[in-house]
Design a protein around this motif. Sequence first.
Motif, PDB file in Angstrom:
ATOM      1  N   GLU A 179      52.303  36.387  52.839  1.00  0.00           N
ATOM      2  CA  GLU A 179      52.761  37.746  52.492  1.00  0.00           C
ATOM      3  C   GLU A 179      52.392  38.055  51.036  1.00  0.00           C
ATOM      4  OE1 GLU A 179      53.444  40.733  53.236  1.00  0.00           O
ATOM      5  OE2 GLU A 179      53.548  39.971  55.282  1.00  0.00           O
ATOM      6  N   ARG A 180      52.655  37.081  50.173  1.00  0.00           N
ATOM      7  CA  ARG A 180      52.355  37.282  48.745  1.00  0.00           C
ATOM      8  C   ARG A 180      50.843  37.425  48.536  1.00  0.00           C
ATOM      9  NH1 ARG A 180      56.662  33.260  48.034  1.00  0.00           N
ATOM     10  NH2 ARG A 180      55.116  31.596  47.885  1.00  0.00           N
ATOM     11  N   TYR A 181      50.070  36.645  49.290  1.00  0.00           N
ATOM     12  CA  TYR A 181      48.611  36.745  49.206  1.00  0.00           C
ATOM     13  C   TYR A 181      48.161  38.167  49.557  1.00  0.00           C
ATOM     14  CZ  TYR A 181      43.710  36.139  50.550  1.00  0.00           C
ATOM     15  OH  TYR A 181      42.347  36.277  50.674  1.00  0.00           O
ATOM     16  N   LEU A 182      48.674  38.647  50.678  1.00  0.00           N
ATOM     17  CA  LEU A 182      48.256  39.980  51.129  1.00  0.00           C
ATOM     18  C   LEU A 182      48.657  41.049  50.119  1.00  0.00           C
ATOM     19  CD1 LEU A 182      48.979  39.715  54.952  1.00  0.00           C
ATOM     20  CD2 LEU A 182      46.753  40.150  53.867  1.00  0.00           C
ATOM     21  N   ASP A 183      49.845  40.884  49.580  1.00  0.00           N
ATOM     22  CA  ASP A 183      50.325  41.855  48.608  1.00  0.00           C
ATOM     23  C   ASP A 183      49.395  41.877  47.378  1.00  0.00           C
ATOM     24  OD1 ASP A 183      52.470  43.648  47.739  1.00  0.00           O
ATOM     25  OD2 ASP A 183      52.682  42.132  46.148  1.00  0.00           O
ATOM     26  N   SER A 184      49.022  40.687  46.896  1.00  0.00           N
ATOM     27  CA  SER A 184      48.121  40.611  45.733  1.00  0.00           C
ATOM     28  C   SER A 184      46.742  41.164  46.083  1.00  0.00           C
ATOM     29  CB  SER A 184      47.946  39.158  45.273  1.00  0.00           C
ATOM     30  OG  SER A 184      49.170  38.614  44.872  1.00  0.00           O
ATOM     31  N   MET A 185      46.239  40.786  47.250  1.00  0.00           N
ATOM     32  CA  MET A 185      44.883  41.193  47.621  1.00  0.00           C
ATOM     33  C   MET A 185      44.788  42.703  47.879  1.00  0.00           C
ATOM     34  SD  MET A 185      42.755  38.710  47.402  1.00  0.00           S
ATOM     35  CE  MET A 185      41.381  38.847  48.516  1.00  0.00           C
ATOM     36  N   ARG A 186      45.895  43.303  48.320  1.00  0.00           N
ATOM     37  CA  ARG A 186      45.869  44.766  48.501  1.00  0.00           C
ATOM     38  C   ARG A 186      45.585  45.445  47.168  1.00  0.00           C
ATOM     39  NH1 ARG A 186      50.477  43.864  52.026  1.00  0.00           N
ATOM     40  NH2 ARG A 186      49.626  43.844  54.139  1.00  0.00           N
ATOM     41  N   GLN A 187      46.127  44.864  46.111  1.00  0.00           N
ATOM     42  CA  GLN A 187      45.912  45.472  44.792  1.00  0.00           C
ATOM     43  C   GLN A 187      44.461  45.292  44.338  1.00  0.00           C
ATOM     44  OE1 GLN A 187      49.195  45.036  41.975  1.00  0.00           O
ATOM     45  NE2 GLN A 187      50.297  43.938  43.579  1.00  0.00           N
ATOM     46  N   VAL A 188      43.874  44.148  44.666  1.00  0.00           N
ATOM     47  CA  VAL A 188      42.458  43.944  44.324  1.00  0.00           C
ATOM     48  C   VAL A 188      41.604  44.911  45.150  1.00  0.00           C
ATOM     49  CG1 VAL A 188      40.543  42.289  44.331  1.00  0.00           C
ATOM     50  CG2 VAL A 188      42.845  41.530  43.694  1.00  0.00           C
ATOM     51  N   TYR A 189      41.934  45.011  46.420  1.00  0.00           N
ATOM     52  CA  TYR A 189      41.172  45.903  47.311  1.00  0.00           C
ATOM     53  C   TYR A 189      41.214  47.339  46.784  1.00  0.00           C
ATOM     54  CZ  TYR A 189      39.405  47.860  51.718  1.00  0.00           C
ATOM     55  OH  TYR A 189      38.646  48.514  52.665  1.00  0.00           O
ATOM     56  N   SER A 190      42.376  47.745  46.299  1.00  0.00           N
ATOM     57  CA  SER A 190      42.481  49.138  45.860  1.00  0.00           C
ATOM     58  C   SER A 190      41.713  49.369  44.557  1.00  0.00           C
ATOM     59  CB  SER A 190      43.946  49.562  45.741  1.00  0.00           C
ATOM     60  OG  SER A 190      44.539  48.834  44.703  1.00  0.00           O
ATOM     61  N   ALA A 191      41.331  48.293  43.869  1.00  0.00           N
ATOM     62  CA  ALA A 191      40.541  48.463  42.636  1.00  0.00           C
ATOM     63  C   ALA A 191      39.034  48.480  42.921  1.00  0.00           C
ATOM     64  CB  ALA A 191      40.862  47.333  41.661  1.00  0.00           C
ATOM     65  N   LEU A 192      38.647  48.309  44.182  1.00  0.00           N
ATOM     66  CA  LEU A 192      37.212  48.266  44.520  1.00  0.00           C
ATOM     67  C   LEU A 192      36.567  49.643  44.402  1.00  0.00           C
ATOM     68  CD1 LEU A 192      36.909  46.349  47.937  1.00  0.00           C
ATOM     69  CD2 LEU A 192      36.258  45.484  45.679  1.00  0.00           C
ATOM     70  N   PRO A 193      35.411  49.730  43.747  1.00  0.00           N
ATOM     71  CA  PRO A 193      34.662  50.993  43.819  1.00  0.00           C
ATOM     72  C   PRO A 193      34.273  51.275  45.283  1.00  0.00           C
ATOM     73  CG  PRO A 193      33.757  49.533  42.132  1.00  0.00           C
ATOM     74  CD  PRO A 193      34.755  48.728  42.904  1.00  0.00           C
ATOM     75  N   ASP A 194      33.992  52.520  45.596  1.00  0.00           N
ATOM     76  CA  ASP A 194      33.738  52.906  46.993  1.00  0.00           C
ATOM     77  C   ASP A 194      32.595  52.141  47.652  1.00  0.00           C
ATOM     78  OD1 ASP A 194      35.749  54.640  46.804  1.00  0.00           O
ATOM     79  OD2 ASP A 194      34.492  56.444  46.515  1.00  0.00           O
ATOM     80  N   ASP A 195      31.588  51.790  46.841  1.00  0.00           N
ATOM     81  CA  ASP A 195      30.425  51.133  47.450  1.00  0.00           C
ATOM     82  C   ASP A 195      30.485  49.611  47.327  1.00  0.00           C
ATOM     83  OD1 ASP A 195      30.180  51.241  44.733  1.00  0.00           O
ATOM     84  OD2 ASP A 195      28.055  51.791  44.714  1.00  0.00           O
TER      85      ASP A 195
END
Length: 432
Positions: free
Chosen positions: A199-215
């Motif tokens: 759960e903690r992994y997913l929570d952290s990774m969601r934040q990384v994912y949201s920092a990704l540029p569109d491409d």
Amino acid sequence: MTIKMPVDSDAIAAGNNAEQAALDSDFAALGEHLARRGIDIEAITTAVQTFGVAIPTWGVGTGGTRFARFPGPGEPRNILEKIEDCAVVQQLSRATPTLSLHFPWDRWDDLRELHDHAASFGLGFDAINSNTFQDQPGQQLSYKFGGMTHTDRAVRDQAIAHNVECIEIGKIIGSQAITVWVGDGTNFPGQQNFTASLERYLDSMRQVYSALPDDWRLFIEHKLYEPAFYSTVIQDWGTNYLCASELGERAQCLVDLGHHAPNVNIEMIVARLIQFRKLAGFHFNDSKYGDDDLDAGSIQPLQLFLVFNELVDADSRGAEGFDPAYMLDQSHNITDPIESLIYSAATVLSMYTRALLVDRPVLHNYQESNDVIMARDTLMSAYETNVQPIVAMARVRDGGAIDPIATYRTSGYRQCKSAERPANRAGSAGII
Ligand code: RM4
Ligand code: MN
Ligand code: MN
């Protein structure tokens, strides 16, 4: 801009002049043989010329085990020197046009300088790799008990911030993907709650994912064990797939050939990930026991061929979303890293070439009619074809060396670097 060449082009020309006639004759003989099988050698050679596999910058340093590291002469001491060694591999093999950086191992204050240095050798950048499995000098909080999944939110925030910083670095140098491999896990039963840490992994990774540029894409890499020995948070491709699906379309699963349980059918995992548009790409290497990081194809060449068979199959049927990133993730402990990388790139190309020779319509018919022996023979006759003349011809047509290792040895590059680069024991080269 003229592209800088670290190896004297006269050394390449001299080696090629001596070898060209033999290569031409081997290529012509293979061309005739393939023509009888209905295959155009020129079309195959052109495809091979366009194939590239990235070099990880840590691959040019001498690696080690947890017992010892035996530094080689003339090791690169910083990222600029690592880039120069990567340029040697590319100049001779013409199969490794991109680099994969790892932070903070490759930290360099002037990122423009880093970018321009690579560009001066004609090199570009592949996925960027983050590191939350080690503590760095001056780091505020420790990753001893994990990074992205740590029980303490402040440690997780630090790990997330590092990944976001990697994306920022990648934007400057021209990467379009970040690879996140976490060393998080446990050494003993009961140490952590499996569900809560994921759960903690997913929570952290969601934040990384949201920092990704569109491409950009997010590559996530599973690993069965090590450094954690009882459980790892992302232990296998199934968990990796679940997480990539939770995170979103641009999160995909990376396959490192050394990160599976023994005897796992990796080519089948590859097929599954392609089918569900979740294959990010590969970290090529080979192993006998664990994550040995030996040279690609050195132990199980047939496995590497079977992986490429799935890749070529997917490509030839135009599989949706199929765009794998290829990288060599190896640790060169007892060989000259440049030689291992040249050899490995050639092996990867060789297996790709053999997979291109598979007669797919014929294989399909044998599969449909359950002709087991002939289906197998169709694969094996491609695998058993000696494609060295195609790989060498692709290389020389692109300006590389017919015999890249011999040319590298006669060029004296390593001797020259060992004089220029006095050993620096504190250097970050290699995995220790
Ligand atoms: C891990 C994994 C990662 C690589 C590190 C150095 O085992 O394979 O991809 O970045 O090693
Ligand atoms: Mn890897
Ligand atoms: Mn690994």
